[in-house]
Write a protein that holds these residues in place. Structure first.
Motif, PDB file in Angstrom:
ATOM      1  N   VAL A 133       0.883  -1.285   0.144  1.00 22.37           N
ATOM      2  CA  VAL A 133      -0.175  -0.353  -0.377  1.00 22.37           C
ATOM      3  C   VAL A 133       1.047   1.104   0.389  1.00 22.37           C
ATOM      4  O   VAL A 133       0.787   2.560  -0.603  1.00 22.37           O
ATOM      5  N   LEU A 134       1.506   1.065   0.907  1.00 22.13           N
ATOM      6  CA  LEU A 134       3.236   2.107   0.682  1.00 22.13           C
ATOM      7  C   LEU A 134       3.869   2.521  -0.163  1.00 22.13           C
ATOM      8  O   LEU A 134       3.741   3.452  -0.638  1.00 22.13           O
ATOM      9  N   SER A 194       2.493   1.738  -3.136  1.00 26.12           N
ATOM     10  CA  SER A 194       1.512   3.070  -4.545  1.00 26.12           C
ATOM     11  C   SER A 194       1.166   3.822  -4.099  1.00 26.12           C
ATOM     12  O   SER A 194       1.344   4.884  -4.821  1.00 26.12           O
ATOM     13  N   ALA A 195       1.447   4.173  -2.749  1.00 25.67           N
ATOM     14  CA  ALA A 195       1.228   5.581  -2.513  1.00 25.67           C
ATOM     15  C   ALA A 195       2.095   6.342  -2.323  1.00 25.67           C
ATOM     16  O   ALA A 195       2.170   7.525  -3.342  1.00 25.67           O
ATOM     17  N   VAL A 196       3.680   5.837  -2.709  1.00 27.68           N
ATOM     18  CA  VAL A 196       4.909   6.971  -3.103  1.00 27.68           C
ATOM     19  C   VAL A 196       4.667   7.078  -4.691  1.00 27.68           C
ATOM     20  O   VAL A 196       5.503   8.479  -4.884  1.00 27.68           O
ATOM     21  N   HIS A 197       4.387   5.723  -4.532  1.00 23.51           N
ATOM     22  CA  HIS A 197       4.547   5.096  -6.894  1.00 23.51           C
ATOM     23  C   HIS A 197       3.725   6.839  -7.057  1.00 23.51           C
ATOM     24  O   HIS A 197       4.466   7.706  -7.931  1.00 23.51           O
ATOM     25  N   ASP A 198       2.741   6.999  -6.645  1.00 27.10           N
ATOM     26  CA  ASP A 198       1.506   7.855  -7.297  1.00 27.10           C
ATOM     27  C   ASP A 198       1.760   9.676  -6.723  1.00 27.10           C
ATOM     28  O   ASP A 198       2.004  10.319  -7.113  1.00 27.10           O
ATOM     29  N   MET A 199       2.461   9.645  -5.580  1.00 31.53           N
ATOM     30  CA  MET A 199       3.125  10.333  -4.997  1.00 31.53           C
ATOM     31  C   MET A 199       4.312  11.237  -6.017  1.00 31.53           C
ATOM     32  O   MET A 199       4.234  12.400  -6.364  1.00 31.53           O
TER      33      MET A 199
END
Length: 226
Positions: free
Chosen positions: A11-12, A14-19
């Motif tokens: 989850v982290l 994926s979030a880092v990738h989006d950011m």
């Protein structure tokens, strides 16, 4: 109650990738704004700080993703041949608007050589190192490239105060050896060292070297690739 089916590290990641992607779009917009309002923004300390910090955050996220993939044994080097001066010019160009806005000089001192390395991984290392040099230099930075003892040496020099003795290092870094109390630099060094180790030729393995001096008299970061 924690759901055992949730992989929080995924989850982290994926979030880092989006950011990271969002910050990349922000950086492109900042470049466009600087071009459209060159006269008013060229000497703006606030705008320069905004662009610098956005670049630094983007680099940190790139490194975090790389280290995550390293921990998952999913990070490997895809080696291709590159003409080194062109590679350095391309990656310095990304930073020129900010360098000019800050009134910093820049140059490249590269031999006309070809190198074999993973372009994406080295891009992450170079962008972070250039950004770090911008933070600590007094008036200029220089990108360097040469062949030495069978290795391709890529480096970034500045004319700042240089690395403290505790940070001067040759070889590779382990994650447990890092002191994150000193700031975000440790993450960048671990990422660079990990990228270097992914480049091998026979029994030779890549490494990093931090020292002071060079042609500008300040800090010198080098990555040695076999």
């Amino acid at each position: 109650m924690t759901d055992p089916n949730i992989d929080f590290s995924m989850v982290l990641a994926s979030a880092v990738h989006d950011m990271k992607n969002s910050l990349g779009m922000l950086l492109n917009s900042l470049d466009e704004l600087r071009g459209e309002h060159e006269q008013s923004l060229a000497g703006s300390d606030k705008f320069n700080m905004l662009q610098y910090e956005a670049e630094r955050m983007h680099n940190d996220l790139v490194q975090l993703l790389g280290i995550y993939r390293l921990g998952e044994n999913n990070l490997s080097a895809h080696i291709d041949e590159h003409f080194v001066p062109d590679f350095l010019e391309e990656h310095l160009a990304r930073h020129i608007p900010l360098l000019q806005g800050l009134g910093l000089k820049y140059s490249i001192a590269a031999d006309d050589i070809n190198g074999f390395f993973d372009e994406d991984l080295l891009t992450g290392v170079l962008n972070n190192t250039i950004n770090n040099a911008i933070r600590y230099t007094k008036s200029q930075i220089r990108l360097i490239a040469r062949e030495e003892d069978g290795y391709l040496v890529l480096g970034v020099e500045d004319d700042g105060q240089g690395y403290p003795e505790s940070m001067q290092h040759t070889g590779t870094l382990s994650f447990k050896s890092l002191d994150f109390n000193t700031g975000s630099t440790s993450l960048g060094l671990f990422f660079a060292s990990s990228v270097a180790k992914l480049h091998t030729e026979g029994e030779c393995t890549g490494s990093i070297k931090l020292h002071n001096g060079g042609s500008l008299g300040g800090g010198v970061f080098e990555i040695w690739l076999p």
